[in-house]
Enzyme design. Structure first.
Site, PDB file in Angstrom:
ATOM      1  N   HIS A 104     -92.057 102.384  40.951  1.00  0.00           N
ATOM      2  CA  HIS A 104     -93.200 101.508  41.223  1.00  0.00           C
ATOM      3  C   HIS A 104     -94.440 102.370  41.444  1.00  0.00           C
ATOM      4  O   HIS A 104     -95.491 102.100  40.865  1.00  0.00           O
ATOM      5  CB  HIS A 104     -92.898 100.621  42.424  1.00  0.00           C
ATOM      6  CG  HIS A 104     -93.868  99.522  42.616  1.00  0.00           C
ATOM      7  ND1 HIS A 104     -94.143  98.589  41.639  1.00  0.00           N
ATOM      8  CD2 HIS A 104     -94.649  99.184  43.680  1.00  0.00           C
ATOM      9  CE1 HIS A 104     -95.040  97.729  42.085  1.00  0.00           C
ATOM     10  NE2 HIS A 104     -95.364  98.075  43.323  1.00  0.00           N
TER      11      HIS A 104
ATOM     12  N   HIS B 136    -102.883 100.149  38.473  1.00  0.00           N
ATOM     13  CA  HIS B 136    -101.900  99.132  38.861  1.00  0.00           C
ATOM     14  C   HIS B 136    -102.303  97.782  38.263  1.00  0.00           C
ATOM     15  O   HIS B 136    -103.179  97.104  38.799  1.00  0.00           O
ATOM     16  CB  HIS B 136    -101.854  99.039  40.381  1.00  0.00           C
ATOM     17  CG  HIS B 136    -100.735  98.207  40.919  1.00  0.00           C
ATOM     18  ND1 HIS B 136     -99.967  97.370  40.126  1.00  0.00           N
ATOM     19  CD2 HIS B 136    -100.234  98.075  42.184  1.00  0.00           C
ATOM     20  CE1 HIS B 136     -99.068  96.766  40.871  1.00  0.00           C
ATOM     21  NE2 HIS B 136     -99.205  97.173  42.117  1.00  0.00           N
TER      22      HIS B 136
ATOM     23  N   CYS C  45     -96.404  91.619  42.206  1.00  0.00           N
ATOM     24  CA  CYS C  45     -96.254  92.782  41.328  1.00  0.00           C
ATOM     25  C   CYS C  45     -94.912  92.817  40.600  1.00  0.00           C
ATOM     26  O   CYS C  45     -94.762  93.558  39.627  1.00  0.00           O
ATOM     27  CB  CYS C  45     -96.436  94.067  42.124  1.00  0.00           C
ATOM     28  SG  CYS C  45     -98.044  94.174  42.923  1.00  0.00           S
TER      29      CYS C  45
END
Length: 425
Positions: free
Chosen positions: A318, A355, A175
């Site tokens: 995040h 995401h 990520c």
């Protein structure tokens, strides 16, 4: 030996996002709190029939619906490359156009002044899943399983299409991939190794096999809401995991000399002033409970930007909507920023786009860059039942702020942590 860094500017941005295709649509959508999360049955992003997802509990995703890949890359090439390639190509072209940066196909020397730094987590994994499905069902193989499934080729596809003869590199660090891609490009430009870099991320991981694996990991949202836009719920007591997203977000990084070459002149949007990356060395998926390394990544990024916590005016988080990530990131932010943490407005972009895996860091960087340039920052949506252990100032609506320095935080599987400081110009 000390290597002196020259300033690195963001002169253009591009976006292909579930809540808006094009940087302006993306930014305005974020300011309005518009979600791009939809039910998988509304249109399977990987080209699958909705029936392919029927066995799953997962039902919502951040899909870029109606995107015409053939219009970006041509009909034949659109069938030969992963979906994330035309996403990235569209975002890169927009970033170049915004900056007024023209690449002359006949100017070989000019092409050597600009490179490509692509961050991707899954790369062509969804594309390869489809290729192997055809192989096992029909016995038909394709050479594009190799070219589309090799991460390094993905940056090459972009460099070939755009005529970039500088470095053409892929960073795949989960990520944090696109955050690291931007940080890497910043170092190349900042140390004078090249004048300009397109840097960012692209991922398109919405496919039956990938969703099945995430479901088995118990990290993905499966709760069925009346409205799919409610599914991504960072920092809420009733969150049940992240929503998978897709898309591409890119920035054009340039040195001052590169900007000065263009007769019309260029007004940069922001400056990339600090970057750092660390590793917990703890677990293949979980964050170390002591949060020492995400704290160190943020503190190093600020140190390298020559700013203190008191200088930070906004944080792009995040914010995945998994319980462990949300709570530990909150602790890390407090330790990295001290008392200042409770005085700063913050946002989770994922609340609106899901995401997008390795592309998530650049999604935050693009939103934050435009926030710095325009003076308004986007909210975190779906704030109805706050987790008492997540008690930072998550913007509930778009907020006007004069921010001189902003921090973008990113955390990844494999214990990785990366942070970028963006500064006003």
């Amino acid at each position: 030996m000390l290597i002196l860094m020259r300033p690195v500017y963001i002169t253009g941005v591009g976006a292909v996002s579930p809540n808006g295709v094009g940087a302006e649509a993306y930014y305005s959508g974020c300011l309005a709190g518009r979600s791009g999360v939809s039910a998988l049955s509304a249109g399977a992003a990987a080209g699958e029939a909705a029936a392919e997802y029927a066995h799953l509990k997962v039902w919502a995703a951040g899909q870029v619906l109606g995107f015409n890949a053939a219009a970006v890359i041509g009909d034949i090439e659109a069938r030969r490359v992963p979906r994330m390639v035309p996403f990235a190509l569209a975002a890169c072209r927009e970033a170049l156009g915004m900056a007024g940066y023209v690449i002359d196909p006949a100017d070989v020397e000019g092409q050597r002044h600009i490179g490509m730094s692509l961050g991707t987590g899954g790369g062509g994994l969804a594309f390869v899943e489809e290729q192997y499905k055809t192989f096992f069902r029909e016995g038909k193989g394709s050479l594009f399983s190799i070219t589309g499934g090799t991460h390094g080729n993905l940056a090459s596809d972009l460099s070939v299409a755009l005529k970039l003869r500088g470095p053409s590199h892929v960073l795949s660090t989960g990520c944090t991939s696109s955050t690291d891609a931007i940080g890497y490009a910043m170092m190349l430009v900042g140390t004078g190794q090249i004048d300009a870099m397109l840097a960012g991320g692209s991922d398109a991981p919405i496919a039956p096999g990938i969703l099945t694996a995430f479901e088995k990991m118990r990290v993905i949202s499966t709760r069925r809401w009346d409205d799919a836009t409610m599914a991504s719920r960072p920092y809420q007591t009733d969150r049940d995991g992240f929503v998978v997203g897709e898309g591409s977000w890119f920035v054009l990084l340039e040195s001052e000399s590169s900007m000065m070459r263009r007769a019309a002149g260029v007004k940069p949007l922001a400056r990339v002033s600090g970057y750092a990356s660390t590793c917990d060395a703890y677990h293949r998926t979980q964050i170390a409970p002591d949060v020492a390394e995400p704290v160190r990544a943020m503190q190093l990024a600020m140190q390298r930007a020559e700013v203190t916590p008191e200088d930070i005016g906004y944080v792009n988080l995040h914010g995945t909507a998994t319980e462990l990530n949300d709570r530990l990131e909150t602790v890390a932010i407090k330790r990295a920023l001290g008392e200042r943490a409770l005085q700063i407005g913050m946002s989770s972009t994922k609340s609106m786009i899901g995401h997008p895996q390795g592309a998530c860091g650049s999604a935050g960087v693009v939103a934050t860059t435009l926030g710095i340039a325009r003076g308004t920052f986007h909210p975190t949506i779906n704030q109805t039942s706050p987790d008492p252990l997540c008690d930072l100032d998550y913007l509930k609506s778009a907020r006007k702020m004069d921010v001189r320095h902003a921090l973008c935080n990113c955390i990844a599987f494999g214990s990785k942590n990366s942070a970028i400081v963006l500064s006003a110009v």
